[in-house]
Design a protein around this motif. Sequence first.
Motif, mmCIF file in Angstrom:
data_model
loop_
_atom_site.group_PDB
_atom_site.id
_atom_site.type_symbol
_atom_site.label_atom_id
_atom_site.label_comp_id
_atom_site.label_asym_id
_atom_site.label_seq_id
_atom_site.Cartn_x
_atom_site.Cartn_y
_atom_site.Cartn_z
ATOM 1 N N GLU A 53 0.972 -1.094 -0.010
ATOM 2 C CA GLU A 53 0.064 0.024 -0.068
ATOM 3 C C GLU A 53 0.781 1.335 0.203
ATOM 4 O OE1 GLU A 53 -2.387 -0.626 3.262
ATOM 5 O OE2 GLU A 53 -3.296 -2.232 2.732
ATOM 6 N N ALA A 54 2.206 1.081 -0.033
ATOM 7 C CA ALA A 54 3.110 2.203 -0.065
ATOM 8 C C ALA A 54 2.917 3.186 1.021
ATOM 9 C CB ALA A 54 2.899 3.084 -1.308
ATOM 10 N N GLN A 55 2.816 2.380 2.345
ATOM 11 C CA GLN A 55 2.767 3.286 3.664
ATOM 12 C C GLN A 55 3.999 4.117 3.835
ATOM 13 O OE1 GLN A 55 1.515 1.057 7.024
ATOM 14 N NE2 GLN A 55 -0.383 0.156 5.772
ATOM 15 N N ASN A 56 4.007 5.114 4.271
ATOM 16 C CA ASN A 56 5.457 5.741 4.533
ATOM 17 C C ASN A 56 5.435 6.397 5.953
ATOM 18 O OD1 ASN A 56 3.698 7.992 3.933
ATOM 19 N ND2 ASN A 56 4.905 8.965 2.687
ATOM 20 N N PRO A 57 5.355 5.615 7.140
ATOM 21 C CA PRO A 57 5.638 5.945 8.459
ATOM 22 C C PRO A 57 6.705 6.811 8.768
ATOM 23 C CG PRO A 57 5.701 3.636 8.291
ATOM 24 C CD PRO A 57 5.125 4.224 7.093
ATOM 25 N N SER A 58 8.000 6.426 8.054
ATOM 26 C CA SER A 58 9.190 7.261 8.091
ATOM 27 C C SER A 58 8.997 8.663 7.999
ATOM 28 C CB SER A 58 10.295 6.484 7.582
ATOM 29 O OG SER A 58 10.217 6.760 6.339
ATOM 30 N N LYS A 59 8.244 8.823 6.930
ATOM 31 C CA LYS A 59 8.076 10.183 6.478
ATOM 32 C C LYS A 59 7.292 11.009 7.597
ATOM 33 C CE LYS A 59 6.817 12.941 2.564
ATOM 34 N NZ LYS A 59 6.223 13.199 1.215
ATOM 35 N N TYR A 60 6.045 10.414 7.639
ATOM 36 C CA TYR A 60 4.996 11.294 8.625
ATOM 37 C C TYR A 60 5.131 11.227 9.805
ATOM 38 C CZ TYR A 60 2.299 6.967 9.112
ATOM 39 O OH TYR A 60 1.915 5.530 9.503
ATOM 40 N N LEU A 61 6.040 10.260 10.522
ATOM 41 C CA LEU A 61 6.538 10.437 12.001
ATOM 42 C C LEU A 61 7.738 11.306 12.020
ATOM 43 C CD1 LEU A 61 6.010 6.723 12.883
ATOM 44 C CD2 LEU A 61 4.886 8.631 13.535
ATOM 45 N N TYR B 103 8.154 14.163 10.027
ATOM 46 C CA TYR B 103 7.772 15.639 9.812
ATOM 47 C C TYR B 103 6.370 16.097 10.747
ATOM 48 C CZ TYR B 103 10.657 15.791 6.002
ATOM 49 O OH TYR B 103 11.668 15.758 5.010
ATOM 50 N N GLN B 104 5.834 15.017 11.491
ATOM 51 C CA GLN B 104 4.473 15.698 12.370
ATOM 52 C C GLN B 104 5.177 16.464 13.323
ATOM 53 O OE1 GLN B 104 2.019 13.213 14.718
ATOM 54 N NE2 GLN B 104 3.494 12.159 15.568
ATOM 55 N N PRO C 230 5.252 17.006 17.164
ATOM 56 C CA PRO C 230 4.725 16.081 18.237
ATOM 57 C C PRO C 230 3.946 16.673 19.156
ATOM 58 C CG PRO C 230 7.196 16.691 18.480
ATOM 59 C CD PRO C 230 6.486 17.399 17.248
ATOM 60 N N MET C 231 3.438 17.949 19.147
ATOM 61 C CA MET C 231 2.595 18.773 20.178
ATOM 62 C C MET C 231 1.252 18.384 19.245
ATOM 63 S SD MET C 231 3.894 19.245 22.835
ATOM 64 C CE MET C 231 2.885 20.518 23.498
ATOM 65 N N ALA C 232 1.151 18.444 18.103
ATOM 66 C CA ALA C 232 -0.123 18.230 17.293
ATOM 67 C C ALA C 232 -0.597 16.654 17.387
ATOM 68 C CB ALA C 232 -0.115 18.678 15.873
ATOM 69 N N GLY C 233 0.420 15.768 17.421
ATOM 70 C CA GLY C 233 -0.077 14.398 17.555
ATOM 71 C C GLY C 233 -0.764 13.978 16.629
ATOM 72 N N THR C 234 -0.548 14.028 15.473
ATOM 73 C CA THR C 234 -1.846 13.550 14.495
ATOM 74 C C THR C 234 -1.490 12.089 14.150
ATOM 75 O OG1 THR C 234 -1.202 15.761 13.194
ATOM 76 C CG2 THR C 234 -1.934 14.012 11.789
ATOM 77 N N PHE C 235 -0.289 11.542 14.292
ATOM 78 C CA PHE C 235 -0.383 9.932 14.025
ATOM 79 C C PHE C 235 -0.091 9.336 15.447
ATOM 80 C CE2 PHE C 235 1.065 12.243 10.059
ATOM 81 C CZ PHE C 235 -0.110 11.678 9.354
ATOM 82 N N ASP C 236 -0.147 10.104 16.553
ATOM 83 C CA ASP C 236 0.157 9.397 17.841
ATOM 84 C C ASP C 236 -0.938 8.218 18.034
ATOM 85 O OD1 ASP C 236 2.317 11.075 18.240
ATOM 86 O OD2 ASP C 236 1.218 12.281 19.842
#
Length: 111
Positions: A34-42, A44-45, A47-53
């Motif tokens: 599925e071409a997930q890319n957690p290395s990218k979004y983790l 660049y996120q 940490p105070m917004a916690g979009t992917f926490d």
Amino acid sequence: MEEEFKEYVGGNLKDFTVLDAFDSLFLNGKANQEAQNPSKYLLYQDPMAGTFDREVVESGVDTGAYYEELKKMMEICQENSPEYAALFAYYEKLAAVLTDKADLGVHIKIF
């Protein structure tokens, strides 16, 4: 195929396939179709917004240990493919940053 890769590219094919692990964090060893890319979004996120926490918490993956192991693997890849040591050194540094940053938001706040 490994021999041809070595002949034409000058590197170790297995070392290059290890790079897939950066984005296989939540896949439990399955192929990243599925071409997930957690290395990218983790990376660049904010940490105070916690979009992917929530994704980090619900996965149950120890992201720090995962990326720490990947950092060690990148050190080995540098030794195995000296022609591409700079490339693997770059990814070693990325793994080092993700070791601390991937779950930083989870540790600094409660959601």
